[in-house]
Write an enzyme that holds these catalytic residues in place. Structure first.
Site, PDB file in Angstrom:
ATOM      1  N   ASP A  51      35.710  66.913  29.970  1.00  0.00           N
ATOM      2  CA  ASP A  51      35.188  68.234  30.315  1.00  0.00           C
ATOM      3  C   ASP A  51      35.177  68.490  31.816  1.00  0.00           C
ATOM      4  O   ASP A  51      35.392  69.617  32.262  1.00  0.00           O
ATOM      5  CB  ASP A  51      33.756  68.362  29.760  1.00  0.00           C
ATOM      6  N   THR A 111      21.751  74.661  35.369  1.00  0.00           N
ATOM      7  CA  THR A 111      22.290  73.429  35.957  1.00  0.00           C
ATOM      8  C   THR A 111      23.792  73.549  36.195  1.00  0.00           C
ATOM      9  O   THR A 111      24.471  74.360  35.584  1.00  0.00           O
ATOM     10  CB  THR A 111      21.990  72.221  35.051  1.00  0.00           C
ATOM     11  N   PRO A 112      24.342  72.696  37.098  1.00  0.00           N
ATOM     12  CA  PRO A 112      25.723  72.839  37.543  1.00  0.00           C
ATOM     13  C   PRO A 112      26.707  72.004  36.728  1.00  0.00           C
ATOM     14  O   PRO A 112      26.336  71.286  35.805  1.00  0.00           O
ATOM     15  CB  PRO A 112      25.650  72.340  38.984  1.00  0.00           C
ATOM     16  N   TRP A 113      27.965  72.068  37.165  1.00  0.00           N
ATOM     17  CA  TRP A 113      29.040  71.413  36.431  1.00  0.00           C
ATOM     18  C   TRP A 113      29.475  70.083  37.027  1.00  0.00           C
ATOM     19  O   TRP A 113      30.298  69.396  36.433  1.00  0.00           O
ATOM     20  CB  TRP A 113      30.262  72.332  36.361  1.00  0.00           C
ATOM     21  N   LYS A 172      20.470  76.346  30.521  1.00  0.00           N
ATOM     22  CA  LYS A 172      21.747  77.035  30.657  1.00  0.00           C
ATOM     23  C   LYS A 172      22.652  76.168  31.530  1.00  0.00           C
ATOM     24  O   LYS A 172      22.597  76.227  32.751  1.00  0.00           O
ATOM     25  CB  LYS A 172      21.541  78.421  31.272  1.00  0.00           C
ATOM     26  N   LEU A 198      31.553  75.886  32.871  1.00  0.00           N
ATOM     27  CA  LEU A 198      32.711  75.041  33.191  1.00  0.00           C
ATOM     28  C   LEU A 198      32.576  73.634  32.624  1.00  0.00           C
ATOM     29  O   LEU A 198      33.579  72.925  32.506  1.00  0.00           O
ATOM     30  CB  LEU A 198      32.900  74.962  34.712  1.00  0.00           C
ATOM     31  N   GLU A 214      18.528  74.785  44.831  1.00  0.00           N
ATOM     32  CA  GLU A 214      19.348  73.920  45.666  1.00  0.00           C
ATOM     33  C   GLU A 214      20.721  74.573  45.734  1.00  0.00           C
ATOM     34  O   GLU A 214      21.413  74.683  44.727  1.00  0.00           O
ATOM     35  CB  GLU A 214      19.475  72.518  45.087  1.00  0.00           C
ATOM     36  N   CYS A 251      26.679  67.591  45.944  1.00  0.00           N
ATOM     37  CA  CYS A 251      25.964  68.463  46.877  1.00  0.00           C
ATOM     38  C   CYS A 251      25.528  67.726  48.135  1.00  0.00           C
ATOM     39  O   CYS A 251      25.411  68.318  49.212  1.00  0.00           O
ATOM     40  CB  CYS A 251      24.767  69.113  46.200  1.00  0.00           C
ATOM     41  N   GLU A 305      30.313  74.864  52.653  1.00  0.00           N
ATOM     42  CA  GLU A 305      30.506  73.751  51.722  1.00  0.00           C
ATOM     43  C   GLU A 305      31.836  73.917  50.985  1.00  0.00           C
ATOM     44  O   GLU A 305      32.087  74.945  50.368  1.00  0.00           O
ATOM     45  CB  GLU A 305      29.360  73.696  50.716  1.00  0.00           C
TER      46      GLU A 305
END
Length: 494
Positions: free
Chosen positions: A92, A152-154, A178, A182, A253, A288, A387
């Protein structure tokens, strides 16, 4: 793995929603399955605001029960680590399989850590408060916030979700998660695990594909949004604006541009080079806290860069399922094109691409990039200020310690920073001077230690601070004397 093995429906209130959004495997660019396209109604529907609250009450009654459930989740994750979870994460997200496997170890450890903290909560209830007046007795109660929304991120899909879900469940809250569209598959598997172990329906919910709709449509989530958001500051502003309209708390963040300062007194340059590569290349630089700004003392800069280029040339960029690969693909075509644009802009602004900057010649498909080292950078350049979130490091030289600190703090971000020197007193002084919240070792991270940033970031995760995010404190005070307080004197009886 067959495409049919990948998809999971959304998990809402113990029920599933059918998938319809395609899942792209970033290392091959192939579609390997589907995930659900959540709607605002999925957040606002009765199961996501009524039954969720009821489910939370079941957990909150006994923190011992919350602890038991969390330990059971950890055990299930360990059982499935190699069999499915790590493989799904790799397919994934594009990260090497051994990195994904290590992430699953951290996921299990996080649930276990917060399970232990939850078990101790009952014993900490009614902690007495020392008061200056003997005729008053006071104590403190801790209570779960209630329903929380988690975005939350990928880059670490299940691990970043666990940083929030584990303390939320341990505290007795219910959660609407959620994950990024991606990379959602492993989070949906967590929903399946929670269902298997008998977590009460509605306590944990996973809604995919919503984007910002969870924030923009959460009037029924009473306790606000806890976010680990990988995105622009503008996205963070939109979220804060929405939350402000409903006076809801938000933790944000928004990324990082972390410095790594290397002094000329180092005894082993090869160790320093390894730490530099470890600071920027794991997870294809999609970290990050990545040490993406390298500050080198001018006396040893050339020698250091020669060794760094040598190291970069020997990093194996490969299919993430291939044994020995250290650098997989980035997560999506959009991220791939974004990184390439950063590199081309740096070149057009006058920087030098010392090494890398392109797809490896032996990989014809997939979103792969070579480790990239950029020099001749000025502080006005985009590559210095923004970034990149990829395997790209920009380099500046310094002469004086004060100059190094000034360059390190020259950023709107304040997540992490590190220094390499043989002078331990210098390391301590610079750690104090850096305007960041994680100093001297921005990777790896540990569940026992706080995680978060300064400047345009706020909130802390992990450790006991992570549990506090999901709890409220109530003071209970009792007047213990039989004597009247004396504020009001009634008139004498006739």
């Amino acid at each position: 793995m067959a495409a049919a093995d990948v998809p999971r429906p959304s998990f809402i209130g113990g029920d599933w929603r059918e998938p319809c959004l395609p899942v792209c495997q970033p290392s091959t660019e192939a579609t390997i399955g589907d995930i659900p396209a959540g709607t605002a109604e999925d957040v606002e529907m009765p199961v996501a605001r009524g039954r969720v609250s009821d489910g939370g009450a079941l957990v909150a009654c006994l923190w011992g029960r919350a602890s038991q459930l969390s330990h059971t989740i950890a055990a299930k994750i360990k059982d499935r680590k190699s069999e499915s979870l790590a493989l799904l994460e790799t397919l994934d997200s594009g990260k090497p399989l051994d990195e994904a496997s290590a992430d699953m170890d951290d996921v299990a450890a996080c649930f276990e850590y917060y399970a232990d903290l939850a078990e101790a909560l009952d014993g900490k209830q009614r902690s007495p408060i020392s008061l200056p007046m003997e005729n008053f007795k006071s104590y403190v109660l801790k209570e779960p916030l209630g329903v929380v929304g988690l975005i939350t991120p990928w880059n670490y899909p299940l691990l970043m979700a666990t940083w929030k879900v584990a303390p939320a469940l341990a505290a007795g809250c219910t959660a609407v998660l959620k994950p990024s569209e991606l990379a959602s598959v492993s989070c949906l598997e967590l929903g399946a695990i929670c269902m298997e172990i008998g977590l009460p329906p509605g306590v944990f919910n996973v809604i995919t594909g919503l984007g910002l709709k969870l924030v923009l449509h959460y009037p029924h989530i009473p306790c606000g949004i806890r976010l680990l958001l990988l995105g622009s500051t503008e996205t963070g502003k939109r979220i804060m604006t929405s939350a402000a309209q409903m006076v809801k708390p938000v933790s944000l963040e928004l990324g990082g541009k972390s410095p790594l300062i290397v002094f000329d007194d180092i005894r082993d340059i090869d160790k320093a080079v390894e730490w530099t590569m470890f600071g920027i290349l794991p997870n294809a630089g999609q970290v990050c806290s990545a040490a993406s700004r390298l500050l080198l003392h001018e006396k040893m800069a050339k020698k250091f860069l020669d060794r760094l280029v040598h190291g970069a040339k020997n990093i194996k960029v490969s299919d993430p399922l291939e044994e020995g690969g250290r650098l997989g693909s980035v997560v999506s075509e959009g991220q791939y094109e974004k990184i390439k644009k950063f590199i081309s802009t740096a070149r057009s602004e006058g920087a030098t691409i010392l090494y890398g900057g392109a797809r490896p010649q032996h990989l014809k498909r997939g979103f792969f990039l070579e480790p990239t080292i950029i020099t001749d950078v000025s502080t006005s350049m985009q590559i210095w200020r923004e970034e990149v979130f990829g395997p790209v490091i920009c380099v500046k030289e310094f002469r004086r310690e004060s100059e190094a600190v000034e360059l390190a703090n020259d950023t709107q971000y304040g997540l992490a920073g590190a220094v390499i020197s043989s002078d331990q007193e210098r390391c301590r002084a610079i750690s104090k001077a850096l305007q960041s919240a994680i100093d001297n070792c921005s990777q790896p991270c540990f569940v026992q230690a706080p995680w978060g940033g300064n400047k345009r970031m706020f909130g802390r995760e992990l450790g006991e601070w992570g549990l506090d995010n999901y709890m409220t404190v109530k003071q209970v005070t009792k007047y213990c004397s039989d004597e009247p307080w004396g504020w009001y004197q009634p008139p004498s009886k006739l």
